[in-house]
Design an enzyme around this catalytic site. Structure first.
Site, PDB file in Angstrom:
ATOM      1  N   GLY A   1       0.833  -1.203   0.000  1.00 23.60           N
ATOM      2  CA  GLY A   1       0.000   0.000   0.000  1.00 23.60           C
ATOM      3  C   GLY A   1       0.863   1.246   0.000  1.00 23.60           C
TER       4      GLY A   1
ATOM      5  N   GLY B   1      -0.345   4.849  -0.837  1.00 25.41           N
ATOM      6  CA  GLY B   1      -1.408   5.464  -0.034  1.00 25.41           C
ATOM      7  C   GLY B   1      -0.877   6.568   0.870  1.00 25.41           C
TER       8      GLY B   1
ATOM      9  N   ASP C   1       2.608  -1.522  -4.735  1.00 22.35           N
ATOM     10  CA  ASP C   1       1.265  -0.932  -4.795  1.00 22.35           C
ATOM     11  C   ASP C   1       0.652  -1.329  -6.137  1.00 22.35           C
ATOM     12  OD1 ASP C   1      -0.147   1.613  -3.065  1.00 22.35           O
ATOM     13  OD2 ASP C   1      -0.945   1.183  -5.064  1.00 22.35           O
TER      14      ASP C   1
ATOM     15  N   ARG D   1      -0.603   0.694  -8.173  1.00 26.51           N
ATOM     16  CA  ARG D   1      -0.226   1.716  -9.162  1.00 26.51           C
ATOM     17  C   ARG D   1       1.210   2.161  -8.908  1.00 26.51           C
ATOM     18  NH1 ARG D   1      -5.214   2.524  -7.555  1.00 26.51           N
ATOM     19  NH2 ARG D   1      -4.592   3.788  -5.763  1.00 26.51           N
TER      20      ARG D   1
ATOM     21  N   ASP E   1      -0.207  -6.790  -7.176  1.00 25.02           N
ATOM     22  CA  ASP E   1      -1.304  -7.053  -6.239  1.00 25.02           C
ATOM     23  C   ASP E   1      -0.798  -7.959  -5.114  1.00 25.02           C
ATOM     24  OD1 ASP E   1      -4.797  -8.006  -6.724  1.00 25.02           O
ATOM     25  OD2 ASP E   1      -3.556  -7.974  -4.919  1.00 25.02           O
TER      26      ASP E   1
ATOM     27  N   TYR F   1     -14.925  -3.792   6.492  1.00 27.18           N
ATOM     28  CA  TYR F   1     -13.561  -3.322   6.781  1.00 27.18           C
ATOM     29  C   TYR F   1     -13.214  -3.570   8.249  1.00 27.18           C
ATOM     30  CZ  TYR F   1      -9.987   0.352   7.626  1.00 27.18           C
ATOM     31  OH  TYR F   1      -8.865   1.063   8.009  1.00 27.18           O
TER      32      TYR F   1
ATOM     33  N   LYS G   1     -10.365  -6.039   9.691  1.00 23.94           N
ATOM     34  CA  LYS G   1      -9.267  -5.593  10.553  1.00 23.94           C
ATOM     35  C   LYS G   1      -9.231  -6.433  11.835  1.00 23.94           C
ATOM     36  CE  LYS G   1      -7.249  -2.282   8.267  1.00 23.94           C
ATOM     37  NZ  LYS G   1      -5.848  -2.457   7.824  1.00 23.94           N
TER      38      LYS G   1
END
Ligand code: AKB
Length: 357
Positions: A28, A31, A53, A55, A72, A172, A176
């Site tokens: 990530g 982010g 990431d 992207r 991914d 979510y 978590k």
């Protein structure tokens, strides 16, 4: 090797000889937290950062990494290649679908948030068996792991401890909470019946972020986003329709304080940690109090309150405040910013500069 170019998941540069490079993995990485964490680690002199990431990263962030991978975390082949290429000593697993976005694709959120975490915990265990040292696995959970049934209960409960009201109402939050338990399992019970079991492979460390507010990035896909969205909209001179009521109250932390806490938890001697999970907070303003400060610093701010009842219900299930005394006691958590200084010393000057460019 710093600043090596990005690598598409399908191709890795050839491994020089048989020696794997020691590295810290950040998922990530593109982010909000990823940007701040990579900068902080680079500022500390780390030149062994491998960032992944979906992207490609901003060029300035990419230049701080030894290797960046566009891929991914759910791609088992990619994780296998990371095992072949690097000796991972630490993993900061930040990749996740946040609370609002996860509600539109709950099963995909589960696959990414839990399946992806499971794959990385397994990678950590395999890495530890391979190079013979425990792998430090730092995992950001969330206040979303808590769930209060209604606003009256939330208000009556006030400040809650890390082990209270663990009945999340979002996918979510469920993800978590599940990952918190998976981390504890990998640390203490992984393959407990295997004859060739190796103990202490994964050093799992977990902190629950509240709403985070960054001057440098605007979040997306979260339900605590109304705070950062509001101040960034004011700085851009745009109208902001706040999607929660004025009286909505949840805990927040500035991004620099969240990054500092993450590294403090990563650095501390494991024997000083008294709980498996740490809550963090710095201030718990109402959305109305937040708006008043935004208007104080941006008098032309055009803010209205137009609650989205579904998103409001999510935030109403999150605690008014959390007890962060264990974090302050065990690893020296001490946020620099309270609400006023967050605006005065961090958010307003940095955000003004950002939009003046
Ligand atoms: C979200 O809003 O989903 C996140 C969080 C509170 O963990 N920012």
């Amino acid at each position: 090797m710093a600043g090596m170019s990005s690598t598409e998941a399908g191709s890795f540069p050839s491994v020089q000889g048989s020696r794997r490079s020691s590295a810290v993995l950040i998922t990530g990485a593109g982010g909000e937290v990823g940007h701040g964490l990579i900068r902080a680690l680079h500022d500390r002199g780390r030149r062994d950062i491998v960032a992944i990431d979906l992207r490609d990263l901003d060029p300035d962030i990419r230049a701080m990494c030894m290797q960046t991978v566009v891929g991914d975390i759910c791609d088992a082949m990619l994780l296998g290649r990371l095992l072949a290429m690097f000796e991972l000593r630490e993993i900061y697993h930040l990749a996740a679908l946040l609370s609002t976005r996860a509600e539109f694709t709950p099963e995909t959120a589960h696959d990414v948030n839990v399946g992806g975490t499971l794959g990385l915990l397994r990678l950590a265990a395999e890495q530890a068996r391979s190079h013979g040292q425990p792998v430090k696995f730092v995992f950001p959970s969330s206040i979303a792991a808590h769930g209060l049934p209604d606003l009256a209960t939330k208000t009556a409960a006030g400040t809650i401890r890390w082990d209270q009201h663990l009945t999340p109402t979002t996918m979510y939050g469920c993800n978590k909470l599940a990952c918190e338990h998976l981390g504890r399992y990998y640390m203490h019970h992984y393959r407990q019946l295997a004859k060739d079991r190796v103990p202490d492979l994964v050093d799992f460390r977990c902190l629950r972020y509240p709403g985070l507010i960054s001057a440098d990035t605007v979040p997306s896909g979260g339900t605590s986003d109304y705070g950062p969205e509001m101040i960034h909209a004011a700085a851009r001179g745009e109208h902001y329709a706040c999607f929660v009521r004025e009286d909505t109250r949840i805990p927040f932390l500035t991004m620099p304080d969240a990054i500092d806490a993450t590294l403090q938890l990563a650095d501390i001697d494991r024997r000083k940690l008294s709980t498996p999970i740490y809550n963090l907070t710095a201030f718990s303003p109402t959305a109305g109090e937040f708006a008043a400060l935004v208007r104080e610093h941006f008098p032309a701010a055009d803010i209205t309150f137009e609650p989205d009842l579904q998103r409001q219900a999510i935030v109403d299930s999150w605690p008014v405040d959390v007890d962060d005394a264990p974090a302050r006691r065990d690893f020296g958590f001490a946020p620099k910013h309270d609400l006023d200084s967050a605006f005065r010393d961090y958010l307003v000057p940095r955000i003004r500069a950002r939009y003046a460019r």
